[in-house]
Design an enzyme around this catalytic site. Structure first.
Site, short mmCIF file in Angstrom:
data_model
loop_
_atom_site.label_atom_id
_atom_site.label_comp_id
_atom_site.label_asym_id
_atom_site.label_seq_id
_atom_site.Cartn_x
_atom_site.Cartn_y
_atom_site.Cartn_z
N ASP A 1 -13.21 32.89 -62.24
CA ASP A 1 -13.23 34.37 -62.23
C ASP A 1 -12.40 34.90 -63.40
OD1 ASP A 1 -13.63 36.96 -61.32
OD2 ASP A 1 -12.80 36.60 -59.33
N ASP B 1 -20.16 42.08 -57.42
CA ASP B 1 -19.42 42.12 -56.15
C ASP B 1 -20.15 42.97 -55.13
OD1 ASP B 1 -17.42 40.44 -56.84
OD2 ASP B 1 -15.98 41.99 -57.39
C1 DGJ Z 1 -13.73 39.19 -58.05
C2 DGJ Z 1 -14.94 38.39 -57.64
O1 DGJ Z 1 -16.10 38.94 -58.17
C3 DGJ Z 1 -14.98 38.32 -56.12
O2 DGJ Z 1 -16.14 37.65 -55.70
C4 DGJ Z 1 -13.74 37.63 -55.62
O3 DGJ Z 1 -13.73 36.31 -56.07
C5 DGJ Z 1 -12.51 38.36 -56.11
N1 DGJ Z 1 -12.53 38.57 -57.53
C6 DGJ Z 1 -11.25 37.62 -55.73
O4 DGJ Z 1 -10.12 38.19 -56.24
#
Ligand code: DGJ
Length: 693
Positions: free
Chosen positions: A460, A528
């Site tokens: 990430d 997300d």
């Molecule tokens: C952003 C990601 O897109 C989410 O799926 C998740 O992993 C969060 N970060 C965790 O902080």
């Protein structure tokens, strides 16, 4: 005419100094012009070398009123007034280039055109590559400081794109591109190109949520099935800029693109080389659908590290637990996930350091001692005992000021003297242009993967660059490029050391979804936003370039935690089945009937997975169709109707796997497949057809 043909894909006509690149269905021609600069000649339908050599050259750089000149690499100097792809300044204040053509090499579908400046020690090689299995033309360039009696002074690089593309002047030039934001990435837009310079860019250090680094141009008449489309995709994961220029005089439509945003400057020193990323292009006569399928095939054949392996059904704990990660909670989720047929269990954020919220812990990559007193071993063992693989979330490029790492190495983050360190999500960006930082990152990642035999990492990256400085470094703005190279380098090295490791690219959702990442990852977390209604549009935009097997898509809870919208479980599954299916809901709250329905739908997905993940994709109205060999899968939503299918051989006959009904492909193509959808909220269905003859 003396023609010298070097191989079937690249040929050269000496008298006219014309090169012809040949792909299965298209031709691309360039020529060394009278002033030795590389000139664009043709990009479109197939031509022979003789035909390309006979085409006129646009050598018009002799007037104050000259239009854009259709160069293979637009430069500054002489009567050129378009957007430059290459902008340089020498130590004596002179700018621009005056090319001398030094030679070329042709080898196995590759062409290298070597140029140098007439006076200054600047060398430039244009690279072209074509493949026998698709119509993509890969382009990039290498700059070199040749250091010579004309001087060893560094050359300032103000802009260095990978390539300029010239699209023939078409009436009503239309641009297709995506716009987006966090939780609303890759929304497709088609707009008539203004008579202007239109800039698509990211200044954030990642390719970004707001625009994806690609562009399509058509005459305003293309649709999914037909029409000429020129498309260009930049394989880069950092800041970038693509500028399209349309001029009302009817000259070619030009598109220049490369790494870095406007205003970054750095120096090329004696003996040094600089390689740009690839800015690839494709011409297609089959509309946007064929254009996308061309890119999908290319990504599978030439970009992805492990293209042919089925992407597993994932469970990810993020939406269920947030940062509230405990051994017991994860075990309970794992047990339920295994019961659904999940193949890979991924623990998201919150397993390490003091990471009990977004305020602390990034950089301290040891299991949280209170939550996992015996490390991650007991959880990994349990996940494997349940028959699943084990994956972990990491965010290696970041640190929280409240972390042991930052307390020990505050100099490792991007920062500038006399400037605040802007915190976003309470975190700062580690400078991956520094080799001590990448060595550290590789070291802990390597140990972590080895310690728990980790099968999968979700990598990430949750914030944009600010105060992107490197105090003490003589050429700090290089970090915009070198950070990205550092990230790519750590990933490449990690995969070499752990060949079984699979990786999902993520940046606060789909903030770094690009071919640069896909060259070293297996799938992308594209948003997300897991609301199925919103996903339809986000997935549609993502599918323009990137294949279904790379598109992670989870089924989560209803009402959706992001949007509050309630949708049926079956519909959520049918939307997520269009890519690499995952589940991200709080399974501890799913009822027995919901779990049973989910189990059946996971089983159905596994059955259609080879067709969805490895088939050709056709975007239909309120439906997506996949075809692989004799099998066809249609994921449809909306209302009862007849849905016209695509891409079938008209003489074929198909049988519906569920009902046994027979359908002539000719009828499916012209009149359509009769769709009977279940009643109720958001009706949706999966149709499976198998070719009988
Ligand atoms: C952003 C990601 O897109 C989410 O799926 C998740 O992993 C969060 N970060 C965790 O902080």
């Amino acid at each position: 005419m003396s023609q010298v043909s070097f191989d079937s894909q690249v040929s050269y006509d000496e008298p006219s100094r014309t090169f012809l690149l040949t792909t299965p269905a298209t031709s691309y021609a360039l020529r060394i012009g009278a002033d030795d600069s590389p000139r664009h000649v043709h990009w479109g339908a197939p031509l022979t070398l003789g035909q390309a050599a006979a085409l006129p050259t646009h050598d018009g750089v002799t007037s104050s009123f000259a239009s854009t000149s259709g160069e293979e690499l637009a430069v500054e100097g002489g009567a050129r007034f378009g957007v430059p792809s290459l902008l340089v300044r020498y130590a004596d204040g002179a700018r621009g280039v005056e090319w001398v053509h030094e030679g070329h090499e042709i080898e196995g579908g590759r062409l290298r055109v070597r140029l140098r400046d007439r006076h200054y020690p600047l060398g430039c090689t244009l690279h072209y590559a074509v493949h026998a299995d698709n119509d993509i033309i890969e382009r990039s360039l290498t700059l070199r400081h040749l250091g010579s009696d004309t001087g060893d002074d560094p050359i300032e690089i103000l802009r260095c794109d990978a390539a300029s593309w010239s699209v023939p002047a078409v009436s009503g030039a239309r641009l297709s591109h995506t716009v987006g934001e966090w939780s609303g990435e890759t929304r497709l837009r088609r707009v008539e190109a203004p008579y202007a310079e239109t800039v698509f860019t990211s200044r954030r250090g990642v390719s970004g949520h707001f625009a994806n680094p690609w562009l399509m141009v058509d005459a305003g008449d293309a649709d999914e099935d037909r029409g000429d489309v020129w498309s260009m995709v930049l394989a880069w994961s950092g800041s970038w800029r693509i500028t399209a220029q349309r001029d009302h005089t009817g000259g070619p439509f030009t598109v220049t693109g490369g790494a870095g945003h406007d205003g970054l400057t750095w120096r090329l020193r004696t003996g040094e080389s600089h390689e740009t990323p690839v800015f690839a292009g494709q011409f297609s006569r089959g509309g946007f659908g064929a254009t996308s399928r061309g890119w999908h095939r290319y990504v599978a054949a030439h970009v992805l590290p492990v293209p042919d392996e089925a992407r597993p059904v994932v469970y990810n704990s993020w939406e269920a637990t947030g940062w509230d990660v405990t051994l017991e909670g994860q075990r309970a989720l794992a047990e339920r996930a295994a019961g659904l047929g999940v193949e890979l269990f991924v623990v998201d954020d919150g397993w390490f350091g003091q990471r009990t919220s977004d305020r602390a812990g990034l950089g301290d990559w040891q299991p949280n001692p209170e939550r996992f007193p015996h490390g991650l071993g007991p959880l990994a063992d349990e996940v494997r005992r349940l028959g699943m693989r084990f994956g972990l979330w990491v965010e290696p490029e970041m640190t929280n000021p409240d972390s042991d790492l930052y307390r020990a190495r505050p100099d490792w983050v991007l920062h500038m003297p006399n400037r605040r360190r802007t915190e976003l999500r309470h975190q700062l960006v580690l400078n991956f242009a520094r080799t001590d930082v990448t060595e550290w990152a590789y070291g802990w990642l390597d140990r972590l993967v080895a310690a728990y035999a980790i099968d999968f990492l979700k990598w990430d990256m949750n914030r944009a660059f600010t105060e992107a400085g490197w105090p003490g470094h003589p050429d700090a703005e290089r970090l915009w490029t070198d950070h990205t190279r550092g990230v790519h380098g750590v990933l490449d090295r990690l995969r070499r050391a752990h060949p079984g490791l699979r990786v999902e690219g993520c940046a606060g959702g789909g903030g770094r979804a690009d071919l640069g990442m896909l060259a070293r990852t297996d799938q992308t977390w594209i948003s997300d936003n897991t609301d199925a209604d919103d996903r339809v549009a986000i997935q549609h935009g993502y599918s323009q370039i990137y294949p279904a097997r790379t598109m992670s898509a989870w089924v989560t809870d209803s009402p959706n935690p992001h949007t509050g919208r309630s949708t049926p479980l079956r519909y959520r599954f049918h939307v997520a089945m269009a890519g690499a299916l995952g589940i991200g809901g709080d399974l501890s709250r799913w009822t027995a009937p919901q779990l049973a329905e989910a189990r059946d739908l996971v089983e159905l997905y596994k059955e259609i997975r080879p067709v969805v993940q490895f088939g050709e994709q056709y975007r239909l109205t309120d439906a997506v169709q996949y075809r692989a060999g004799d099998r066809v899968v249609v994921l449809a939503r909306g209302r009862d109707r007849t849905l016209r299918l695509a891409g079938l051989s008209p003489s074929a006959v198909y049988v519906d796997d569920a009902t046994g009904a027979e359908h002539d492909a000719a009828t499916l193509l012209t009149h359509g497949l009769p769709l009977r959808l279940p009643k109720g909220d958001r009706p949706s269905t999966v149709v499976r057809l198998t070719r009988k003859r």
